[in-house]
Design a protein around this motif. Structure first.
Motif, PDB file in Angstrom:
ATOM      1  N   LEU A   1      14.360  11.922  18.610  1.00 41.91           N
ATOM      2  CA  LEU A   1      13.144  10.579  18.542  1.00 41.91           C
ATOM      3  C   LEU A   1      12.584   9.726  18.026  1.00 41.91           C
ATOM      4  O   LEU A   1      12.371   8.267  17.999  1.00 41.91           O
ATOM      5  N   ARG A   2      12.665  10.226  16.662  1.00 38.26           N
ATOM      6  CA  ARG A   2      12.431   9.482  15.728  1.00 38.26           C
ATOM      7  C   ARG A   2      13.561   9.888  14.652  1.00 38.26           C
ATOM      8  O   ARG A   2      14.098  11.130  14.104  1.00 38.26           O
ATOM      9  N   LEU A   3      13.528   8.985  13.159  1.00 38.95           N
ATOM     10  CA  LEU A   3      14.283   9.157  11.857  1.00 38.95           C
ATOM     11  C   LEU A   3      13.657   9.045  11.269  1.00 38.95           C
ATOM     12  O   LEU A   3      12.831   7.208  10.223  1.00 38.95           O
ATOM     13  N   GLY A   4      12.347   9.795  10.693  1.00 38.03           N
ATOM     14  CA  GLY A   4      11.661   9.645   9.672  1.00 38.03           C
ATOM     15  C   GLY A   4      10.497   8.830  10.000  1.00 38.03           C
ATOM     16  O   GLY A   4      10.173   9.316  10.997  1.00 38.03           O
ATOM     17  N   ASP A   5       9.435   7.844   9.438  1.00 43.95           N
ATOM     18  CA  ASP A   5       8.489   7.288   9.721  1.00 43.95           C
ATOM     19  C   ASP A   5       9.194   6.409  11.164  1.00 43.95           C
ATOM     20  O   ASP A   5       8.186   5.245  12.105  1.00 43.95           O
ATOM     21  N   ARG A   6      10.486   5.922  11.626  1.00 42.20           N
ATOM     22  CA  ARG A   6      11.005   4.552  13.017  1.00 42.20           C
ATOM     23  C   ARG A   6      11.112   5.566  13.954  1.00 42.20           C
ATOM     24  O   ARG A   6      11.368   6.642  14.339  1.00 42.20           O
ATOM     25  N   SER A   7      10.486   4.500  14.805  1.00 45.45           N
ATOM     26  CA  SER A   7      10.248   4.989  16.346  1.00 45.45           C
ATOM     27  C   SER A   7      12.023   4.839  16.798  1.00 45.45           C
ATOM     28  O   SER A   7      11.759   3.307  17.393  1.00 45.45           O
ATOM     29  N   ARG A   8      12.251   5.042  18.240  1.00 40.32           N
ATOM     30  CA  ARG A   8      13.161   4.617  18.695  1.00 40.32           C
ATOM     31  C   ARG A   8      12.488   3.079  19.684  1.00 40.32           C
ATOM     32  O   ARG A   8      11.578   2.646  19.356  1.00 40.32           O
ATOM     33  N   LEU A   9      13.530   1.972  19.571  1.00 41.61           N
ATOM     34  CA  LEU A   9      12.897   0.349  19.731  1.00 41.61           C
ATOM     35  C   LEU A   9      13.369   0.040  21.068  1.00 41.61           C
ATOM     36  O   LEU A   9      14.953   0.818  21.123  1.00 41.61           O
ATOM     37  N   PHE A  10      13.013   0.625  22.163  1.00 41.69           N
ATOM     38  CA  PHE A  10      13.339   0.047  23.887  1.00 41.69           C
ATOM     39  C   PHE A  10      13.364  -1.488  24.247  1.00 41.69           C
ATOM     40  O   PHE A  10      12.120  -1.974  24.308  1.00 41.69           O
TER      41      PHE A  10
ATOM     42  N   ILE B   1       5.294  -1.520  17.839  1.00 43.21           N
ATOM     43  CA  ILE B   1       7.138  -1.804  18.618  1.00 43.21           C
ATOM     44  C   ILE B   1       6.948  -2.895  19.061  1.00 43.21           C
ATOM     45  O   ILE B   1       8.124  -3.755  19.270  1.00 43.21           O
ATOM     46  N   THR B   2       5.949  -3.355  19.793  1.00 40.39           N
ATOM     47  CA  THR B   2       6.076  -5.083  20.410  1.00 40.39           C
ATOM     48  C   THR B   2       5.930  -6.231  20.192  1.00 40.39           C
ATOM     49  O   THR B   2       5.610  -7.472  20.696  1.00 40.39           O
ATOM     50  N   GLY B   3       5.363  -6.003  18.241  1.00 42.48           N
ATOM     51  CA  GLY B   3       4.524  -6.469  17.719  1.00 42.48           C
ATOM     52  C   GLY B   3       5.858  -7.864  17.195  1.00 42.48           C
ATOM     53  O   GLY B   3       7.031  -7.684  17.570  1.00 42.48           O
ATOM     54  N   THR B   4       5.272  -9.089  16.579  1.00 39.72           N
ATOM     55  CA  THR B   4       6.592  -9.772  15.850  1.00 39.72           C
ATOM     56  C   THR B   4       7.322  -8.940  14.810  1.00 39.72           C
ATOM     57  O   THR B   4       8.658  -9.796  14.829  1.00 39.72           O
ATOM     58  N   PHE B   5       7.012  -7.943  14.009  1.00 40.55           N
ATOM     59  CA  PHE B   5       8.161  -7.419  13.259  1.00 40.55           C
ATOM     60  C   PHE B   5       9.935  -6.862  14.120  1.00 40.55           C
ATOM     61  O   PHE B   5      10.521  -6.720  14.622  1.00 40.55           O
ATOM     62  N   ALA B   6       9.044  -6.415  15.244  1.00 37.56           N
ATOM     63  CA  ALA B   6       9.878  -5.447  16.141  1.00 37.56           C
ATOM     64  C   ALA B   6      10.788  -6.723  17.327  1.00 37.56           C
ATOM     65  O   ALA B   6      11.964  -7.169  17.090  1.00 37.56           O
ATOM     66  N   TRP B   7      10.308  -7.897  17.616  1.00 34.77           N
ATOM     67  CA  TRP B   7      10.665  -9.226  18.109  1.00 34.77           C
ATOM     68  C   TRP B   7      11.678  -9.900  16.979  1.00 34.77           C
ATOM     69  O   TRP B   7      12.860 -10.059  17.458  1.00 34.77           O
ATOM     70  N   GLY B   8      11.059  -9.610  15.501  1.00 36.31           N
ATOM     71  CA  GLY B   8      12.420  -9.900  14.822  1.00 36.31           C
ATOM     72  C   GLY B   8      13.371  -9.077  14.402  1.00 36.31           C
ATOM     73  O   GLY B   8      15.008  -9.250  14.605  1.00 36.31           O
ATOM     74  N   VAL B   9      12.964  -7.655  14.512  1.00 43.20           N
ATOM     75  CA  VAL B   9      14.203  -6.681  14.821  1.00 43.20           C
ATOM     76  C   VAL B   9      15.334  -6.811  15.777  1.00 43.20           C
ATOM     77  O   VAL B   9      16.630  -6.805  15.955  1.00 43.20           O
ATOM     78  N   VAL B  10      14.818  -7.396  17.389  1.00 41.25           N
ATOM     79  CA  VAL B  10      15.399  -7.462  17.997  1.00 41.25           C
ATOM     80  C   VAL B  10      16.687  -8.325  17.861  1.00 41.25           C
ATOM     81  O   VAL B  10      17.717  -8.866  18.354  1.00 41.25           O
ATOM     82  N   ARG B  11      15.520  -9.683  17.158  1.00 42.26           N
ATOM     83  CA  ARG B  11      17.196 -10.580  17.128  1.00 42.26           C
ATOM     84  C   ARG B  11      17.930 -11.179  16.081  1.00 42.26           C
ATOM     85  O   ARG B  11      18.706 -10.904  15.751  1.00 42.26           O
TER      86      ARG B  11
ATOM     87  N   GLY C   1      24.422   5.920  21.047  1.00 44.25           N
ATOM     88  CA  GLY C   1      23.725   4.742  19.758  1.00 44.25           C
ATOM     89  C   GLY C   1      22.198   4.386  20.954  1.00 44.25           C
ATOM     90  O   GLY C   1      21.553   4.245  21.142  1.00 44.25           O
ATOM     91  N   GLN C   2      21.602   3.151  19.452  1.00 38.63           N
ATOM     92  CA  GLN C   2      19.767   4.045  19.376  1.00 38.63           C
ATOM     93  C   GLN C   2      19.557   2.824  18.030  1.00 38.63           C
ATOM     94  O   GLN C   2      20.216   2.459  17.211  1.00 38.63           O
ATOM     95  N   VAL C   3      18.331   2.124  18.342  1.00 34.99           N
ATOM     96  CA  VAL C   3      17.761   1.459  17.085  1.00 34.99           C
ATOM     97  C   VAL C   3      16.619   1.715  16.705  1.00 34.99           C
ATOM     98  O   VAL C   3      15.377   2.065  18.480  1.00 34.99           O
ATOM     99  N   TYR C   4      16.176   1.975  15.929  1.00 31.02           N
ATOM    100  CA  TYR C   4      14.888   2.668  15.371  1.00 31.02           C
ATOM    101  C   TYR C   4      14.112   1.710  14.526  1.00 31.02           C
ATOM    102  O   TYR C   4      14.529   0.858  13.741  1.00 31.02           O
TER     103      TYR C   4
END
Length: 213
Positions: free
Chosen positions: A63-72, A5-15, A99-102
């Protein structure tokens, strides 16, 4: 191949989610105004049998939604917190907020952002009218099945040059909330069933505490 989740996709999700939350690239969130509510739009509706005074909502974040993990990510969580505060203003006697993002596991997957507030809701249709005013770039809003938890529900779509998003929202007598599906790659389908499933992992109606407890 999955990515941390610290990879490029995670940062794209953050933005992308920050754009959803602070207004601009995807939805364009606007401050809640004092304008009178518009005439209610038709929504799928199931009215629970118990009176609102006899029930309250407990909100949980799995803690998870299906295959999705919490993004901190601190800026992201602050933005989600702002959204939760907006929802809290739509309920009377607020009791709980969450509230949370997965994050999706791969670039082909999509992220899910959840926000909810528990309290007393007098008019579900009017509450959804006010909620969608907060996101004026969410278009194609339609009524959807709220599922076994009842109330009313709607979903709408938004996008910019890079992000596709579908936001579903519910309002029942004891809570209001949103489930936003965000994709970097493709237009989302109709996640109505997944919305109902995710809502059932967030909201748990329980008996209200008696006076003095």
């Amino acid at each position: 191949m999955s990515k941390a989740i610290t990879g490029t996709f995670a940062w794209g999700v953050v933005r992308g989610v920050l754009a959803v939350m602070v207004g601009g690239a995807v939805f364009g969130c606007s401050p809640q105004s004092d304008r009178p509510a518009a005439a209610p739009s038709p929504s799928a509706s199931v009215q629970p049998s118990a009176s609102p005074s006899s029930m309250r909502a407990r909100l949980e974040l799995p803690l998870r939604l299906g295959d999705r993990s919490r993004l901190f990510h601190r800026p992201l969580l602050l933005a989600v917190g702002d959204n939760v505060e907006q929802l809290g203003r739509l309920v009377d006697d607020p009791r709980d907020k969450a509230g949370q993002v997965y994050n999706g596991a791969t670039d082909a997957d999509y992220a899910v952002m959840v926000s909810a507030a528990a309290g007393t809701v007098g008019d579900g249709e009017a509450t959804l009218d006010e909620l969608f005013k907060l996101f004026p770039r969410v278009r194609e809003v339609r009524a959807v099945d709220p599922g076994p938890l009842g109330g009313v529900a709607r979903c709408g779509n938004g996008r910019n040059d890079q992000y596709y998003a579908t936001m579903c929202a519910w309002a029942d007598r004891i809570s209001v909330g949103t489930v936003t599906f965000l994709s970097l790659k493709k237009r989302l389908g109709l996640p109505d069933d997944e919305f109902v499933e995710i809502r059932s992992e967030l909201e748990f109606p329980i008996p209200a505490l008696s006076s003095g407890q």
